[in-house]
Design an enzyme around this catalytic site. Structure first.
Site, PDB file in Angstrom:
ATOM      1  N   ALA B 106      47.769 -63.490   0.702  1.00 40.64           N
ATOM      2  CA  ALA B 106      48.876 -64.010   1.517  1.00 40.64           C
ATOM      3  C   ALA B 106      49.857 -62.906   1.899  1.00 40.64           C
ATOM      4  CB  ALA B 106      49.602 -65.125   0.766  1.00 40.64           C
ATOM      5  N   HIS B 107      50.219 -62.072   0.930  1.00 38.67           N
ATOM      6  CA  HIS B 107      51.130 -60.945   1.171  1.00 38.67           C
ATOM      7  C   HIS B 107      50.475 -59.723   0.575  1.00 38.67           C
ATOM      8  CE1 HIS B 107      54.664 -63.899   0.179  1.00 38.67           C
ATOM      9  NE2 HIS B 107      54.043 -64.237   1.292  1.00 38.67           N
ATOM     10  N   ASN B 108      50.755 -58.583   1.144  1.00 38.29           N
ATOM     11  CA  ASN B 108      50.277 -57.342   0.537  1.00 38.29           C
ATOM     12  C   ASN B 108      51.322 -56.265   0.835  1.00 38.29           C
ATOM     13  OD1 ASN B 108      48.808 -55.282  -0.566  1.00 38.29           O
ATOM     14  ND2 ASN B 108      47.120 -55.353   0.926  1.00 38.29           N
ATOM     15  N   VAL B 120      49.537 -60.901  -3.204  1.00 37.92           N
ATOM     16  CA  VAL B 120      49.581 -62.252  -3.748  1.00 37.92           C
ATOM     17  C   VAL B 120      48.337 -62.985  -3.269  1.00 37.92           C
ATOM     18  CG1 VAL B 120      50.769 -64.466  -3.628  1.00 37.92           C
ATOM     19  CG2 VAL B 120      52.085 -62.359  -3.915  1.00 37.92           C
TER      20      VAL B 120
END
Lengths: 168, 161
Positions: B106-108, B120
């Site tokens: 989802a996020h990096n 995440v």
């Protein structure tokens, strides 16, 4: 400070899941947004509002509102502060760190020895690195001798940011 | 993604006083009533049309990443885990592309540390996390350090525009 209940909500049903899928990208920006969702799902607007309210009450929804891009509103420094805290005191101290006005996320996580000795993570957003460092010093003072070591991991690039999605 | 966002050092967007009040007022508690925008507009002293137009503009300019319900994914039956990789500098871009290609990521973020890539994973079921980790390890040839949350002390949006 309420602790969020762990685990899945046992009352979440198929209609709730459809409602999650229909709203996770955002609410329609029209005068009657819940009616628009209701029409899309083939249920009544009252039911949409009632289900969203129930999911808020049980913590499936944290809040309904705007999610700012912290860079765009001036919080250009993002430091993930990480702490090796005495296991006997981490819950008591973690609550205090989480309550600090400038800490946006605060979690206890497992250590990964020998690579990673830290068990408390506190995210600090500020307008510059000096401000992040000053705030991390406040956390260090609060933790005192319960903390053996700490570090700050500054972000230098967002590689991906899509938001959390569950399958639809 | 803009160059500024990519660098992580973008200057603040140009926001007027009404935008700032709107961002601060809309961070939570959006009403569950038939005409919620009208109620918020009234409380801010603007018209509903102006509120909607400003909200569209803030989303368009990516000052806001989203407007709507923020779900607690574990309570909805899903799972959500922070993970990190120690990526050799020479292969960083290749590994970033490999990791970002997974829809579960989802996020990096790139971070300054020996563990230099933090992302995440969000999956519809808890088993999905282990599968995603195994797949990322296979794709990158690197061990994934997973940091599932054991306890949450507080998460709240407290940023003020």
């Amino acid at each position: 400070m309420p602790e969020l209940k762990p685990g899945p909500d046992p009352e979440l049903d198929a209609t709730d899941r459809r409602l999650i899928v229909a709203t996770q990208a955002g609410l329609p920006r029209v005068s009657h947004p819940y009616h628009a969702i209701a029409e899309q799902l083939g249920i009544a607007a009252d039911e949409v509002m009632r289900r969203l309210q129930r999911m808020l009450d049980v913590g499936v929804i944290r809040r309904i509102g705007a999610v700012p891009n912290h860079y765009a509103i001036g919080y250009t420094a993002n430091g993930m502060s990480v702490w090796d805290v005495d296991d006997a005191r981490i819950d008591e101290l973690g609550m205090q760190v989480g309550a600090l006005e400038f800490v946006t996320h605060c979690y206890r996580r497992p250590r990964r020895l020998p690579d990673w000795p830290y068990n408390l993570f506190a995210m600090v957003h500020s307008r510059n690195r000096e401000e992040v460092a000053a705030r991390v010093a406040e956390i260090a003072a609060l933790l005192g001798d319960a903390c053996r070591a700490h570090d700050i991991l500054y972000s230098t690039a967002i590689l991906k940011k899509t938001g959390l999605r569950i399958a639809g | 993604m803009s160059e500024a966002a990519r660098s992580g050092r973008s200057p603040a967007a140009q926001l007027d006083e009404v935008d700032k009040r709107l961002i601060n007022a809309l961070q939570g508690g959006f009403p569950l009533i038939a005409e919620p925008y009208r109620q918020v507009a009234d409380s801010l002293g603007v018209s509903e049309a102006e509120l909607l137009q400003r909200l569209d503009s803030l989303l368009e300019r990516r000052v806001l990443t989203r407007f709507g319900p923020m779900f607690q994914i574990e309570r909805a039956g899903g799972a959500f885990v922070l993970a990190a990789l120690r990526v050799p500098e020479a292969g960083f871009e290749r590994v970033a592309a490999q990791v970002n290609a997974f829809p579960e990521v989802a996020h990096n973020y790139r971070r300054e540390h020996e563990l230099n890539m933090w992302f995440v994973l969000a999956t519809a079921t808890p088993q999905g996390i282990a599968e995603a980790i195994a797949a990322i390890e296979a794709a990158t040839g690197l061990p994934v350090f997973a940091f599932p949350k054991e306890r949450e002390y507080f998460v709240e949006m407290k940023l003020h525009a």
